[in-house]
Design an enzyme around this catalytic site. Structure first.
Site, mmCIF file in Angstrom:
data_model
loop_
_atom_site.group_PDB
_atom_site.id
_atom_site.type_symbol
_atom_site.label_atom_id
_atom_site.label_comp_id
_atom_site.label_asym_id
_atom_site.label_seq_id
_atom_site.Cartn_x
_atom_site.Cartn_y
_atom_site.Cartn_z
ATOM 1 N N THR A 120 0.852 -1.196 0.000
ATOM 2 C CA THR A 120 0.000 0.000 0.000
ATOM 3 C C THR A 120 0.882 1.238 0.000
ATOM 4 O OG1 THR A 120 -1.698 -1.200 1.182
ATOM 5 C CG2 THR A 120 -1.837 1.195 1.261
ATOM 6 N N ALA A 272 -21.765 -1.388 15.611
ATOM 7 C CA ALA A 272 -21.233 -0.400 16.554
ATOM 8 C C ALA A 272 -20.441 -1.109 17.655
ATOM 9 C CB ALA A 272 -22.376 0.398 17.157
ATOM 10 N N GLY A 277 -9.632 -1.336 14.741
ATOM 11 C CA GLY A 277 -8.185 -1.351 14.947
ATOM 12 C C GLY A 277 -7.555 -2.117 13.802
ATOM 13 N N CYS A 280 -4.210 -1.850 9.215
ATOM 14 C CA CYS A 280 -4.444 -1.064 7.991
ATOM 15 C C CYS A 280 -5.201 0.242 8.202
ATOM 16 C CB CYS A 280 -5.217 -1.902 6.981
ATOM 17 S SG CYS A 280 -4.207 -3.220 6.324
HETATM 18 C C1 UDX Z 1 -9.228 -4.151 6.491
HETATM 19 C C2 UDX Z 1 -10.047 -4.118 5.178
HETATM 20 O O1 UDX Z 1 -11.318 -4.725 5.413
HETATM 21 C C3 UDX Z 1 -9.304 -4.848 4.062
HETATM 22 O O2 UDX Z 1 -10.023 -4.754 2.851
HETATM 23 C C4 UDX Z 1 -7.922 -4.206 3.900
HETATM 24 O O3 UDX Z 1 -7.170 -4.858 2.914
HETATM 25 C C5 UDX Z 1 -7.170 -4.237 5.234
HETATM 26 O O4 UDX Z 1 -7.940 -3.581 6.257
HETATM 27 P P1 UDX Z 1 -8.769 -5.916 8.414
HETATM 28 O O5 UDX Z 1 -7.958 -4.862 9.069
HETATM 29 O O6 UDX Z 1 -8.233 -7.298 8.341
HETATM 30 O O7 UDX Z 1 -9.128 -5.497 6.901
HETATM 31 O O8 UDX Z 1 -10.129 -6.025 9.240
HETATM 32 P P2 UDX Z 1 -11.686 -5.728 9.031
HETATM 33 O O9 UDX Z 1 -12.407 -7.016 9.018
HETATM 34 O O10 UDX Z 1 -11.937 -4.803 7.917
HETATM 35 O O11 UDX Z 1 -12.005 -4.993 10.416
HETATM 36 C C6 UDX Z 1 -11.288 -3.823 10.808
HETATM 37 C C7 UDX Z 1 -11.723 -3.360 12.169
HETATM 38 O O12 UDX Z 1 -13.038 -2.827 12.116
HETATM 39 C C8 UDX Z 1 -11.756 -4.436 13.251
HETATM 40 O O13 UDX Z 1 -11.204 -3.906 14.434
HETATM 41 C C9 UDX Z 1 -13.229 -4.724 13.433
HETATM 42 O O14 UDX Z 1 -13.531 -5.178 14.730
HETATM 43 C C10 UDX Z 1 -13.829 -3.366 13.162
HETATM 44 N N1 UDX Z 1 -15.226 -3.387 12.711
HETATM 45 C C11 UDX Z 1 -15.546 -3.970 11.526
HETATM 46 C C12 UDX Z 1 -16.203 -2.764 13.464
HETATM 47 O O15 UDX Z 1 -15.930 -2.225 14.531
HETATM 48 N N2 UDX Z 1 -17.493 -2.770 12.999
HETATM 49 C C13 UDX Z 1 -17.847 -3.336 11.827
HETATM 50 O O16 UDX Z 1 -19.040 -3.270 11.461
HETATM 51 C C14 UDX Z 1 -16.837 -3.964 11.054
#
Ligand code: UDX
Length: 466
Positions: A120, A272, A277, A280
């Site tokens: 990235t 919510a 975290g 990324c």
């Molecule tokens: C993310 C992107 O989804 C992915 O496309 C990119 O390549 C890398 O970053 P990732 O960090 O693995 O992926 O996790 P993701 O499943 O997206 O969740 C990120 C954070 O958001 C987590 O802490 C999760 O608990 C939180 N989350 C997710 C929420 O708090 N609420 C939601 O509705 C969805």
């Protein structure tokens, strides 16, 4: 095709293993000798569902090396998948990307491979790296034209292989139809979905084929940031409304479902809780804010989403303070540490901030996570916490237990029984996933995010959806 992948992190490993599985001959290069030794012995440096099995199924087509001298000058493609951390000035540190480009430039011969930039990187980097490679070749008296494609990844931790085998889209920042044809050939089995799904990662039930979206180099780079920022903004948006819902006596889970039924909005990423975290979202949003500033674009929505997320992490301590009067001398148990279920990753995990706030307030903190305990001990040994061997033992003597990560096993704990081991039956559900009524019936006081403590709105939800 012969493919060399530079970097054995999440992205490099997942991409390499998937490309080998679909039939390419893949070599992964990483400078970390220990990592390479482990990989050669069949051990994985990361916790990722299915990776071990697919690696085994691809044996014979995949190899690992820490030796740049073994660089195969007959490779068809070289994928750059090295880390791009935030540097001292707040922008992306491109040291590893540049180093990879220089290594390639020093080794290729007249038969140039196509370079795929998967790390990235801020918009404009691809063009800069193409020029750097061209310059390195010129220094060696070579005039061949460099082909560099931006090919960002969108994989989620815990679902990296699923996302790589069954992506919604493959984004390609290209310059010509030849480059598009090259990518189509490289990803053909994924684009046509004509490979046999690996064991444990079945093809999703829909008949949709992934799109190959070809655009220019810089737009492809910006797509990656825009996608992550959009998802993070969506979560911060619902969290902002969660706080309002709590103040006005509404239920955010009902609000989220109510808006998610609008197909223009969609139901995903509206859960919510105590905030997002991971490796990324935070990093990429800070990076694009920095890049925006350099181009006189302030991106206030992105900035606000980051701020809302930080405030969200303070909720747990505030709620506990309100219920227990003071944190001093209290024992608080945290169920879950990883930034989300299905991973042991603690990068930018809300749990770490929560631990610091609780310890700062004078509380004793007990923790348990099904996957991340070892990582906590290795990477955060200075945190003043008591590690518990099981979820059950965590409840012993607690004044409150907080669900931080929504691991499946936490949904089915014998809460009524475990409540008896606590000093006070107070439960903070930081992810709005527990059955509030069951817990209240078992004598718990339950706080969640964006809902009243009695969870009134949910009763109605059941009726509406029958
Ligand atoms: C993310 C992107 O989804 C992915 O496309 C990119 O390549 C890398 O970053 P990732 O960090 O693995 O992926 O996790 P993701 O499943 O997206 O969740 C990120 C954070 O958001 C987590 O802490 C999760 O608990 C939180 N989350 C997710 C929420 O708090 N609420 C939601 O509705 C969805």
């Amino acid at each position: 095709m012969k493919v060399i992948i530079i970097g054995c992190g999440y992205v490099g490993l997942s991409t390499g293993i998937v490309l080998a599985y679909i039939g390419h001959e893949v070599t992964l290069i990483d400078r970390d000798e220990e990592k390479i030794a482990k990989l050669r012995a069949g051990e994985l440096p990361i916790y990722e569902h299915g990776l071990q099995e697919v690696l085994r199924a691809s044996a014979g087509r995949i190899s690992f090396t820490d030796d740049w001298d073994s660089f195969d000058t007959n490779a068809d493609a070289v994928v750059i998948a090295v880390g791009t951390p935030i540097g001292e000035g707040g922008g992306v540190d491109l040291t590893y990307v540049r180093a990879a480009v220089k290594e390639i430039g020093a080794r290729v011969n007249g038969n140039l491979p196509v370079i795929l930039l998967k790390s990235t990187v801020p918009p404009g980097t691809g063009r800069e790296m193409r020029a750097l490679l061209q310059q390195k070749l010129a220094e060696r008296g070579m005039k061949s034209k460099v082909t560099l494609i931006s090919n960002p990844e969108f994989l989620r931790e815990g679902q990296a292989l699923f996302d790589s085998f069954y992506p919604d889209r493959i984004v390609a920042g290209i310059d010509s139809h030849e480059e598009e044809a090259f990518l189509t050939a490289l990803y053909q089995p994924v684009l046509l979905q004509d490979f046999i799904p690996p064991h444990g990662i079945p093809r999703p039930g829909n008949d949709r084929l992934p799109a190959l979206f070809a655009t220019d180099l810089t737009s492809a780079e910006l797509i990656k940031y825009a996608a992550n920022a959009f998802l993070a903004v969506k979560i911060s948006f619902i969290n902002e409304f969660a706080n309002l819902a709590e103040s006005v006596g509404a239920d955010i889970t009902a609000v989220a479902r109510g808006i998610g039924l609008d197909q223009r909005i969609g139901p995903q990423f509206l859960q919510a809780g105590i905030g997002w975290g991971g490796s990324c979202f935070g990093k990429d949003m800070r990076a694009i804010l920095h890049a925006g500033k350099r181009h006189q674009s302030e991106l206030p929505i992105v900035r606000a989403a980051l701020e809302v997320n930080q405030t969200q992490r303070e909720l747990v301590a505030k709620k506990l303070q309100a219920k227990l009067n003071s944190l001093a001398g209290r024992t608080i148990g945290l169920l879950g540490l990883a930034f989300k279920p299905g991973t042991d990753d603690l990068r930018d995990a809300p749990s770490l901030d929560i631990i610091r706030q609780l310890v700062g307030g004078g509380a004793r903190v007990k923790v348990y996570d099904p996957a991340a305990m070892e990582r906590l001990a290795c990477e955060h040994s200075t945190l003043d916490v008591e590690c518990c061997p099981t979820a059950e033992s965590l409840f012993e003597g607690c004044d409150a237990v907080v669900l931080v990560t929504e691991w499946e096993e936490f949904l089915h704990l014998p809460y009524a029984e475990l409540g008896e081991r606590m000093r006070e039956k107070l439960l903070v559900d930081g992810r709005n996933v527990l059955d509030q009524k069951m817990l209240t019936d078992a004598g718990f006081t339950v706080c969640s995010v964006g809902r009243s403590d009695t969870g009134g709105g949910r009763e109605w939800l059941g009726a509406v959806y029958k």
